[in-house]
Design an enzyme around this catalytic site. Structure first.
Site, short mmCIF file in Angstrom:
data_model
loop_
_atom_site.label_atom_id
_atom_site.label_comp_id
_atom_site.label_asym_id
_atom_site.label_seq_id
_atom_site.Cartn_x
_atom_site.Cartn_y
_atom_site.Cartn_z
N ARG A 65 0.82 -1.22 0.00
CA ARG A 65 0.00 0.00 0.00
C ARG A 65 0.85 1.27 0.00
NH1 ARG A 65 -3.66 2.85 4.14
NH2 ARG A 65 -5.58 3.34 3.01
N ILE A 91 -7.52 7.10 -0.95
CA ILE A 91 -7.31 5.66 -1.04
C ILE A 91 -8.11 5.05 0.10
CG2 ILE A 91 -5.18 5.84 0.31
CD1 ILE A 91 -4.09 3.43 -1.16
N SER A 92 -8.88 4.02 -0.18
CA SER A 92 -9.81 3.49 0.81
C SER A 92 -9.11 2.83 1.99
CB SER A 92 -10.74 2.46 0.15
OG SER A 92 -11.59 3.07 -0.79
N GLN A 93 -9.82 2.78 3.10
CA GLN A 93 -9.38 2.06 4.29
C GLN A 93 -9.06 0.61 3.91
OE1 GLN A 93 -12.68 1.52 6.90
NE2 GLN A 93 -11.45 0.96 8.68
#
Length: 246
Positions: A65, A91-93
């Site tokens: 990530r 950016i998503s969890q």
């Protein structure tokens, strides 16, 4: 001499925190610290919350990530939260990325459509699990960013297109699964049409100012069934005029 001592103190402080040196592209202890954080992320944020598919968990352990966030966000790359990536996007969890991935039940021969490439991280996770990923991003700088980051990370099975994701990617349809990473008031009909019979779509539905629902769509013999999985908060689905696309 005073400056030298200050520098040594700063380096020691960063070392204790597993500090990141963006100019070098490495964390204080090489990749070991990032790998440790990534493994902890999977164990504590994802597996502990009920995501259990072994292949999905392994993909989350493998997809790095920190390679898909701006340098300023690298120290927070494995935190339990979304992160800004510029242009009003996030950016998503990690948990949400893992859950959405698990819900489409990815298989090695799958061809998957993603709407909203963002930084490229969700596409990277999918690329660990399926044969081909086609990802569409309407914001031109982000499309270029995602394409460059995915290539640098070695993902050769992801194709990136800069376009209005409402219309999907017709020339490569049908898709075994569709993943949408922005909230839309309704499910775009072109995405339903491009979903293969027997396929699954995961999409956040709702407006920016109301509770959104993460909706699982299943297509069987031309008929759709939908299930609300959980309340979520995503950035809104951007259309052509909003992004300067004509």
């Amino acid at each position: 001499m005073k400056r030298t001592w200050l520098l040594l103190l700063l380096l020691a402080f960063l070392g204790l925190r597993g500090g990141w040196f963006p100019a070098a592209g490495l964390c204080q202890d090489g990749m070991d610290v990032m790998e440790e954080r990534r493994l902890a992320m999977v164990a504590e944020q994802i597996e502990a919350r009920g995501v259990s598919a072994p292949r999905v968990l392994e993909a989350m352990r493998r997809a790095e990530r920190h390679l898909f966030v701006p340098d300023s966000q690298v120290p927070f790359a494995y935190d339990d939260r979304p992160l800004p990536i510029g242009h009003g996007q996030t950016i998503s969890q990690p948990y949400i990325v893992a859950l959405m991935t698990e819900l489409i039940r990815p298989q090695p021969p799958f061809k998957v459509l993603e709407i909203g490439a963002g930084s490229g991280y969700q596409a990277a996770v999918l690329a660990e699990l399926v044969e081909e990923v086609y990802t569409v991003e309407i914001i031109a700088p982000l499309a270029k960013w995602a394409e460059a980051r995915l290539a640098a990370a070695g993902y050769e099975n992801v194709m990136v297109k800069q376009a209005d994701g409402y219309y999907g990617w017709e020339e490569h349809a049908p898709f075994d699964a569709v993943v949408v990473t922005a909230a839309t008031p309704h499910i775009p009909p072109p995405l339903i049409e491009q979903l293969k019979d027997g396929g699954r779509m995961i999409i956040p539905v709702g407006s920016r100012f109301r509770v959104q629902q993460l909706v699982l769509v299943e297509k069987e013999k031309g008929e759709l069934t939908t299930r609300n999985m959980l309340p979520v908060r995503f950035v809104p689905f951007t259309r052509g005029d909003d992004a300067g696309v004509r």
